[in-house]
Design a protein around this motif. Structure first.
Motif, PDB file in Angstrom:
ATOM      1  N   ALA A   1      21.093  32.216  32.728  1.00  0.00           N
ATOM      2  CA  ALA A   1      22.134  31.898  33.706  1.00  0.00           C
ATOM      3  C   ALA A   1      23.485  32.243  33.085  1.00  0.00           C
ATOM      4  CB  ALA A   1      22.080  30.420  34.099  1.00  0.00           C
TER       5      ALA A   1
ATOM      6  N   GLN B   1      19.852  21.739  36.500  1.00  0.00           N
ATOM      7  CA  GLN B   1      20.937  21.845  37.467  1.00  0.00           C
ATOM      8  C   GLN B   1      22.269  21.424  36.857  1.00  0.00           C
ATOM      9  OE1 GLN B   1      20.883  23.263  40.350  1.00  0.00           O
ATOM     10  NE2 GLN B   1      23.020  22.810  40.836  1.00  0.00           N
TER      11      GLN B   1
ATOM     12  N   ARG C   1      23.833  24.298  35.118  1.00  0.00           N
ATOM     13  CA  ARG C   1      24.421  25.269  36.055  1.00  0.00           C
ATOM     14  C   ARG C   1      25.783  24.784  36.557  1.00  0.00           C
ATOM     15  NH1 ARG C   1      21.060  29.325  37.498  1.00  0.00           N
ATOM     16  NH2 ARG C   1      18.826  29.064  37.032  1.00  0.00           N
TER      17      ARG C   1
ATOM     18  N   LEU D   1      28.327  25.616  33.890  1.00  0.00           N
ATOM     19  CA  LEU D   1      28.679  27.041  33.912  1.00  0.00           C
ATOM     20  C   LEU D   1      29.663  27.351  35.036  1.00  0.00           C
ATOM     21  CD1 LEU D   1      25.272  28.884  33.310  1.00  0.00           C
ATOM     22  CD2 LEU D   1      27.093  28.446  31.662  1.00  0.00           C
ATOM     23  N   ASP D   2      29.445  26.736  36.186  1.00  0.00           N
ATOM     24  CA  ASP D   2      30.277  27.037  37.355  1.00  0.00           C
ATOM     25  C   ASP D   2      31.669  26.426  37.270  1.00  0.00           C
ATOM     26  OD1 ASP D   2      28.240  28.509  38.475  1.00  0.00           O
ATOM     27  OD2 ASP D   2      27.500  26.858  39.727  1.00  0.00           O
TER      28      ASP D   2
ATOM     29  N   VAL E   1      16.459  26.346  33.903  1.00  0.00           N
ATOM     30  CA  VAL E   1      17.797  25.855  33.568  1.00  0.00           C
ATOM     31  C   VAL E   1      18.085  24.595  34.372  1.00  0.00           C
ATOM     32  CG1 VAL E   1      20.257  26.402  33.530  1.00  0.00           C
ATOM     33  CG2 VAL E   1      18.565  28.210  33.122  1.00  0.00           C
TER      34      VAL E   1
ATOM     35  N   TYR F   1      27.303  31.456  29.100  1.00  0.00           N
ATOM     36  CA  TYR F   1      25.978  31.787  29.623  1.00  0.00           C
ATOM     37  C   TYR F   1      24.928  30.963  28.893  1.00  0.00           C
ATOM     38  CZ  TYR F   1      25.684  34.870  25.495  1.00  0.00           C
ATOM     39  OH  TYR F   1      25.687  35.365  24.211  1.00  0.00           O
TER      40      TYR F   1
ATOM     41  N   ASN G   1      28.091  32.574  34.125  1.00  0.00           N
ATOM     42  CA  ASN G   1      29.138  32.335  35.112  1.00  0.00           C
ATOM     43  C   ASN G   1      29.911  33.616  35.386  1.00  0.00           C
ATOM     44  OD1 ASN G   1      30.844  32.598  32.910  1.00  0.00           O
ATOM     45  ND2 ASN G   1      31.476  30.456  32.877  1.00  0.00           N
TER      46      ASN G   1
END
Length: 275
Positions: A129, A105, A108, A111-112, A103, A119, A131
């Motif tokens: 991955a 960066q 990610r 998602l955060d 995945v 997801y 959240n």
């Protein structure tokens, strides 16, 4: 059919767009032209400078697949550029052997920061991955082994007489998932992990076997969803599917209409514990 002139121009253009720092080389001095020098690309690709010169001048022998692969790595070509390189050399692009499960960066970070459940899944519906807001819907995968992170496996692990199968929306969603999985099967022929998953599902789930036997093929798209969550109650939202370039991964985002009860719950899930 090879196009040697276009191949030569393409190689020159890709070399000229890179800087030494892009490929881990010192900048040096006395650079009169943009991009990497031919000797630098030749060094990175493991070929002679003379051969690279001939390729860039549309001369010399036809490059082998090994040389093309080395040039693609040295020039840091993307997926589409690599395919173009092979076709301009008169070769079929190499087959991708399996789904990419690394995945990025940047994904990610998305998602955060997104304030709704989301997801990432690969082409075989392996969840890679997720959240915080997605945990009430997917479970806490940090506590689950990798084999339990496949959405198709969860879905068809349910008994044939499970109450959820009585809902038309559930059956339609299952059919779309199976059709999408068949499309992945064509993209990754002979992939051991995908073949093992299909063998398992065909052996344990008559419902999956029946759907697989219809030979429907369709990449999964956005759809409306209603969920009666045991703790959160009834939820209505749209599953928006965003494709991550160069990976064949998808970001699945739960999108609720602004001002609705569902939107308020999604926001609360995303911000819980952040204060």
């Amino acid at each position: 059919m090879a196009d040697r002139s276009e191949l030569a121009a393409f190689l020159r253009s890709r070399r000229e767009r890179l800087t030494p720092s892009d490929v881990g080389l010192p900048d040096g001095i006395n650079r009169r032209a943009p991009g990497l020098r031919r000797q630098e690309v030749a060094q990175l690709a493991g070929i002679s400078v003379d051969y690279l010169v001939r390729l860039e001048q549309a001369r010399g022998s036809h490059p082998s697949r090994q040389v093309l692969a080395a040039l693609a790595r040295a020039l840091m070509l993307g997926v589409d550029e690599r395919e173009y390189l092979y076709r301009m050399a008169g070769e079929h692009p190499p087959t991708v052997t399996g789904p990419n499960r690394i995945v990025p960066q940047s994904v990610r970070i998305i998602l955060d920061t997104i304030a709704t459940p989301a997801y990432v899944a690969d082409a075989t519906f392996e969840v890679l991955a997720w959240n915080r807001a997605a945990v009430p819907f997917l479970g806490d995968f940090d506590e689950s082994p990798g084999a339990d992170r496949n959405m198709v496996r969860w879905m068809f692990a349910q008994a044939v007489d499970h109450p959820s199968w009585s809902e038309e929306s559930t059956r339609e969603f299952a059919r779309s998932v199976v059709a999408d999985l068949r499309a992945a099967y064509a993209r990754y022929p002979g992939n051991p992990a995908l073949a093992a998953l299909l063998t398992e599902l065909l052996g344990v789930s008559p419902r999956f076997a029946d759907m697989w036997a219809t030979h429907e093929v369709e990449v999964r798209r956005t759809h409306q969803k209603h969920v009666d969550h045991p703790e959160l109650g009834p939820l209505d939202f749209e599953c928006q599917i965003l494709h991550v370039s160069d990976t064949d991964q998808r970001i699945i985002v739960y999108c609720a209409a602004p001002g609705t009860r569902t939107a308020a719950i999604f926001h609360a899930l995303a911000t819980a514990g952040s204060k």
